[in-house]
Write a protein that holds these residues in place. Structure first.
Motif, PDB file in Angstrom:
ATOM      1  N   PHE A 140       0.801  -1.229   0.000  1.00  0.00           N
ATOM      2  CA  PHE A 140       0.000   0.000   0.000  1.00  0.00           C
ATOM      3  C   PHE A 140       0.837   1.284   0.000  1.00  0.00           C
ATOM      4  O   PHE A 140       0.263   2.366  -0.083  1.00  0.00           O
ATOM      5  N   LYS A 141       2.164   1.182   0.081  1.00  0.00           N
ATOM      6  CA  LYS A 141       2.963   2.400   0.113  1.00  0.00           C
ATOM      7  C   LYS A 141       2.982   3.119  -1.232  1.00  0.00           C
ATOM      8  O   LYS A 141       3.361   4.295  -1.306  1.00  0.00           O
ATOM      9  N   VAL A 142       2.566   2.432  -2.305  1.00  0.00           N
ATOM     10  CA  VAL A 142       2.563   3.061  -3.623  1.00  0.00           C
ATOM     11  C   VAL A 142       1.524   4.186  -3.722  1.00  0.00           C
ATOM     12  O   VAL A 142       1.601   5.026  -4.631  1.00  0.00           O
ATOM     13  N   TYR A 143       0.561   4.225  -2.787  1.00  0.00           N
ATOM     14  CA  TYR A 143      -0.508   5.222  -2.866  1.00  0.00           C
ATOM     15  C   TYR A 143      -0.220   6.463  -2.013  1.00  0.00           C
ATOM     16  O   TYR A 143      -0.977   7.437  -2.079  1.00  0.00           O
ATOM     17  N   GLY A 144       0.836   6.428  -1.198  1.00  0.00           N
ATOM     18  CA  GLY A 144       1.147   7.602  -0.395  1.00  0.00           C
ATOM     19  C   GLY A 144       1.964   7.257   0.837  1.00  0.00           C
ATOM     20  O   GLY A 144       2.337   6.094   1.072  1.00  0.00           O
ATOM     21  N   ASP A 145       2.236   8.272   1.639  1.00  0.00           N
ATOM     22  CA  ASP A 145       3.039   8.110   2.854  1.00  0.00           C
ATOM     23  C   ASP A 145       2.213   7.450   3.949  1.00  0.00           C
ATOM     24  O   ASP A 145       1.156   7.951   4.340  1.00  0.00           O
ATOM     25  N   ILE A 146       2.705   6.337   4.468  1.00  0.00           N
ATOM     26  CA  ILE A 146       1.989   5.555   5.475  1.00  0.00           C
ATOM     27  C   ILE A 146       2.502   5.918   6.869  1.00  0.00           C
ATOM     28  O   ILE A 146       3.712   5.924   7.111  1.00  0.00           O
ATOM     29  N   GLU A 147       1.568   6.212   7.768  1.00  0.00           N
ATOM     30  CA  GLU A 147       1.937   6.509   9.151  1.00  0.00           C
ATOM     31  C   GLU A 147       2.176   5.217   9.925  1.00  0.00           C
ATOM     32  O   GLU A 147       3.152   5.081  10.654  1.00  0.00           O
ATOM     33  N   GLY A 162      -6.642 -12.187   9.175  1.00  0.00           N
ATOM     34  CA  GLY A 162      -6.816 -11.844   7.770  1.00  0.00           C
ATOM     35  C   GLY A 162      -7.388 -10.457   7.569  1.00  0.00           C
ATOM     36  O   GLY A 162      -7.986 -10.169   6.529  1.00  0.00           O
ATOM     37  N   LEU A 163      -7.202  -9.578   8.566  1.00  0.00           N
ATOM     38  CA  LEU A 163      -7.716  -8.211   8.514  1.00  0.00           C
ATOM     39  C   LEU A 163      -6.625  -7.255   8.966  1.00  0.00           C
ATOM     40  O   LEU A 163      -5.786  -7.609   9.801  1.00  0.00           O
ATOM     41  N   GLY A 164      -6.637  -6.037   8.409  1.00  0.00           N
ATOM     42  CA  GLY A 164      -5.617  -5.092   8.798  1.00  0.00           C
ATOM     43  C   GLY A 164      -6.033  -3.648   8.584  1.00  0.00           C
ATOM     44  O   GLY A 164      -7.076  -3.368   7.967  1.00  0.00           O
ATOM     45  N   TYR A 165      -5.220  -2.730   9.122  1.00  0.00           N
ATOM     46  CA  TYR A 165      -5.447  -1.293   8.980  1.00  0.00           C
ATOM     47  C   TYR A 165      -4.204  -0.657   8.368  1.00  0.00           C
ATOM     48  O   TYR A 165      -3.066  -1.064   8.651  1.00  0.00           O
ATOM     49  N   VAL A 166      -4.439   0.364   7.542  1.00  0.00           N
ATOM     50  CA  VAL A 166      -3.354   1.173   7.003  1.00  0.00           C
ATOM     51  C   VAL A 166      -3.726   2.633   7.235  1.00  0.00           C
ATOM     52  O   VAL A 166      -4.798   3.080   6.809  1.00  0.00           O
ATOM     53  N   ARG A 167      -2.860   3.382   7.934  1.00  0.00           N
ATOM     54  CA  ARG A 167      -3.110   4.799   8.212  1.00  0.00           C
ATOM     55  C   ARG A 167      -2.174   5.653   7.373  1.00  0.00           C
ATOM     56  O   ARG A 167      -0.947   5.513   7.472  1.00  0.00           O
ATOM     57  N   TYR A 168      -2.757   6.509   6.516  1.00  0.00           N
ATOM     58  CA  TYR A 168      -1.983   7.417   5.674  1.00  0.00           C
ATOM     59  C   TYR A 168      -1.855   8.788   6.332  1.00  0.00           C
ATOM     60  O   TYR A 168      -2.598   9.120   7.261  1.00  0.00           O
ATOM     61  N   LEU A 169      -0.942   9.592   5.806  1.00  0.00           N
ATOM     62  CA  LEU A 169      -0.766  10.939   6.328  1.00  0.00           C
ATOM     63  C   LEU A 169      -1.814  11.900   5.784  1.00  0.00           C
ATOM     64  O   LEU A 169      -2.161  12.884   6.436  1.00  0.00           O
ATOM     65  N   SER A 172      -6.360  12.183   0.876  1.00  0.00           N
ATOM     66  CA  SER A 172      -6.347  11.863  -0.553  1.00  0.00           C
ATOM     67  C   SER A 172      -5.562  10.576  -0.832  1.00  0.00           C
ATOM     68  O   SER A 172      -5.888   9.832  -1.765  1.00  0.00           O
ATOM     69  N   GLN A 173      -4.548  10.292  -0.013  1.00  0.00           N
ATOM     70  CA  GLN A 173      -3.776   9.061  -0.199  1.00  0.00           C
ATOM     71  C   GLN A 173      -4.610   7.838   0.159  1.00  0.00           C
ATOM     72  O   GLN A 173      -4.576   6.827  -0.555  1.00  0.00           O
ATOM     73  N   ALA A 174      -5.373   7.935   1.250  1.00  0.00           N
ATOM     74  CA  ALA A 174      -6.260   6.830   1.628  1.00  0.00           C
ATOM     75  C   ALA A 174      -7.320   6.607   0.552  1.00  0.00           C
ATOM     76  O   ALA A 174      -7.651   5.458   0.211  1.00  0.00           O
ATOM     77  N   ALA A 175      -7.864   7.694   0.012  1.00  0.00           N
ATOM     78  CA  ALA A 175      -8.875   7.570  -1.035  1.00  0.00           C
ATOM     79  C   ALA A 175      -8.286   6.943  -2.288  1.00  0.00           C
ATOM     80  O   ALA A 175      -8.929   6.099  -2.944  1.00  0.00           O
ATOM     81  N   GLN A 176      -7.043   7.312  -2.646  1.00  0.00           N
ATOM     82  CA  GLN A 176      -6.376   6.705  -3.798  1.00  0.00           C
ATOM     83  C   GLN A 176      -6.208   5.201  -3.593  1.00  0.00           C
ATOM     84  O   GLN A 176      -6.389   4.406  -4.523  1.00  0.00           O
ATOM     85  N   ALA A 177      -5.840   4.797  -2.382  1.00  0.00           N
ATOM     86  CA  ALA A 177      -5.651   3.377  -2.092  1.00  0.00           C
ATOM     87  C   ALA A 177      -6.962   2.610  -2.271  1.00  0.00           C
ATOM     88  O   ALA A 177      -6.993   1.526  -2.865  1.00  0.00           O
TER      89      ALA A 177
END
Length: 475
Positions: A140-147, A162-169, A172-177
């Protein structure tokens, strides 16, 4: 929509009322000068993506702009980028006051969704159980800076669920993902941590109190049609509530197959839905699904309200708990404690004398204490009571109203406050301002924020003449 007073003059697609929030978070809310024309908005915001429509909110009688507008984009990432880059900017060289830009609240729910940073930057994904946090970050780092990245694991075995969270800075990066990642991840925006663990349980107990008072909970908006089919009469006979395991996960079965969207729309009625998954059975046409909530209170409420629910009409679905090894005794003890606390809070906030007893003294002997992370302006003097009202604000409190002295202290900080008052017996109130700019500043600063543990929803109120023609509000 007749109040919006503006349109897609560029000749493009104009969304209907039902598609205003498709995709979610694709509308932005603007606080602007009442002299700003639509053409300037279109010129400044079109670089961020395809604009489907623009609404400038106008007074129904004078047709004068209220200094509020909405811009609908085709994609969520476009709206989020517009918010990030335009918030606090001036639209023109002659404008001295910067505009305010937020993601607009959803029209699809009974209450507007409170969109805050965490709600826009953290996504929830389904991943292979073999994934590590490094694998998740790499994908998921291809879509933006990950916190940060995190994987949900079984508390007993330590194995991945089988579940996870990704927090972006950035939102717009989260929306792109969400828009561009592989569909197998089933990425969606995650509920905020505090909302998932606290608000949904408060809503659950609130619904329980409503039932005790004779009010119907929200789930009853769906029609229950026809008699119970004989094939499903065994549901209630086998429903041994005292013996079954209790967990946050539910199994859903139906004689009619359903999609994930249909499953989500049914169970999202109960606050706190974490995820849902449809499981295909190659040997039958039956529908099978798994639903998981953030807390056991929501799961229990969903189980006993939706077990036997007819969807589509004539077909009853079966809902049961999936044993996940949790200690049901501890969970129920915690729920009982919270229910007593919720009932006590309800008694206190509905009885002014109890408030005074609980907090001690009177409001006139000490300054009200305000606990919040909102940056509030300094206190300003109220306008004289006889000052003409230029704007009224409608305030919704969850879970209970704030004391009147606290409200006055909060809303007078924006200047030109004439009066603030509560509606007896309701979790709502009004604020009257002698200046529209002050009222708009109050909306922009306070809407969706938490003060002294109470979440506020602050919006423009209809004129008294319009309200008198409406049916009485129900809450």
């Amino acid at each position: 929509m007749d109040e919006a007073g503006s349109s897609a003059s560029g000749g493009g697609f104009r969304p209907g009322v039902d598609s205003l929030d498709e995709p979610p978070n694709s509308r932005i809310f603007l606080v602007i000068s009442k002299y700003t024309p639509e053409s300037v908005l279109r010129e400044r915001f079109s670089p961020f993506g395809e604009i489907q429509d623009i609404w400038v909110v106008r007074d129904k009688h004078t047709k004068e702009s209220k200094g509020i507008a909405f811009v609908k984009f085709a994609r969520s990432s476009q709206a989020c980028r517009a918010m990030e880059e335009m918030h606090g900017q001036c639209l023109g060289p002659n404008d001295s006051k910067p505009i305010k830009v937020f993601i607009a609240q959803s029209r699809s729910s009974g209450s507007h969704r409170d969109v805050e940073d965490e709600e826009l930057t953290r996504i929830f994904v389904m991943i292979p159980k073999s994934y590590t946090e490094e694998d998740l970050r790499e994908k998921f780092k291809v879509y933006g800076d990950i916190e940060y990245c995190s994987i949900i694991k079984n508390k007993v075995t330590g194995e991945s669920k089988g579940l996870g969270y990704v927090r972006y800075l950035k939102p717009s990066q989260a929306a792109q993902a969400i828009e561009n990642c592989d569909r197998s991840f089933r990425a969606i925006l995650a509920e905020p941590k505090n909302k998932a663990s606290e608000s949904s349980e408060q809503d659950y107990y609130s619904n329980m109190r409503q039932e005790a008072l004779g009010h119907e909970p929200r789930v009853n908006m769906f029609p229950f049609v026809g008699e119970q089919p004989s094939e499903f009469t065994s549901f209630d006979k086998n429903d041994n509530r005292g013996q079954e395991a209790i967990s946050k996960r539910l199994s859903v079965v139906s004689r009619v197959p359903f999609t994930e969207e249909q499953l989500f729309s049914i169970f999202d009625i109960v606050p706190g839905l974490e995820y849902c998954e449809v499981q295909r059975d190659p040997y039958s046409n039956y529908g099978h699904g798994v639903v998981q909530y953030f807390n056991v209170a929501s799961a229990i409420y969903a189980k006993y309200k939706l077990h036997g629910f007819q969807y589509p009409p004539g077909n009853r679905i079966g809902v049961s708990f999936i044993d996940d090894g949790s200690n049901a005794t501890d969970l129920l003890r915690k729920m009982a404690t919270q229910m007593v606390a919720a009932q006590l809070a309800s008694m206190v906030w509905n009885n002014p004398s109890q408030q005074q007893f609980l907090f001690g003294g009177s409001s006139g002997t000490q300054l009200p204490q305000i606990q919040t992370d909102v940056v509030l302006p300094s206190c300003k003097k109220k306008a004289p009571p006889e000052t003409p009202v230029k704007e009224r604000l409608f305030i919704v409190f969850n879970p209970h109203p704030l004391p009147l002295d606290v409200l006055e202290d909060i809303f007078c900080r924006f200047g030109n406050l004439i009066e603030v008052y509560l509606v007896s017996g309701k979790n709502v109130g009004y604020a009257k301002y002698a200046d529209r700019i002050s009222a708009n500043d109050a909306i922009a600063t306070l809407h969706g924020k938490i003060l002294n543990g109470v979440r506020l929803k602050v919006m423009l109120a209809d004129s008294p003449r319009e309200e008198s023609n409406k049916r009485q509000r129900t809450y």
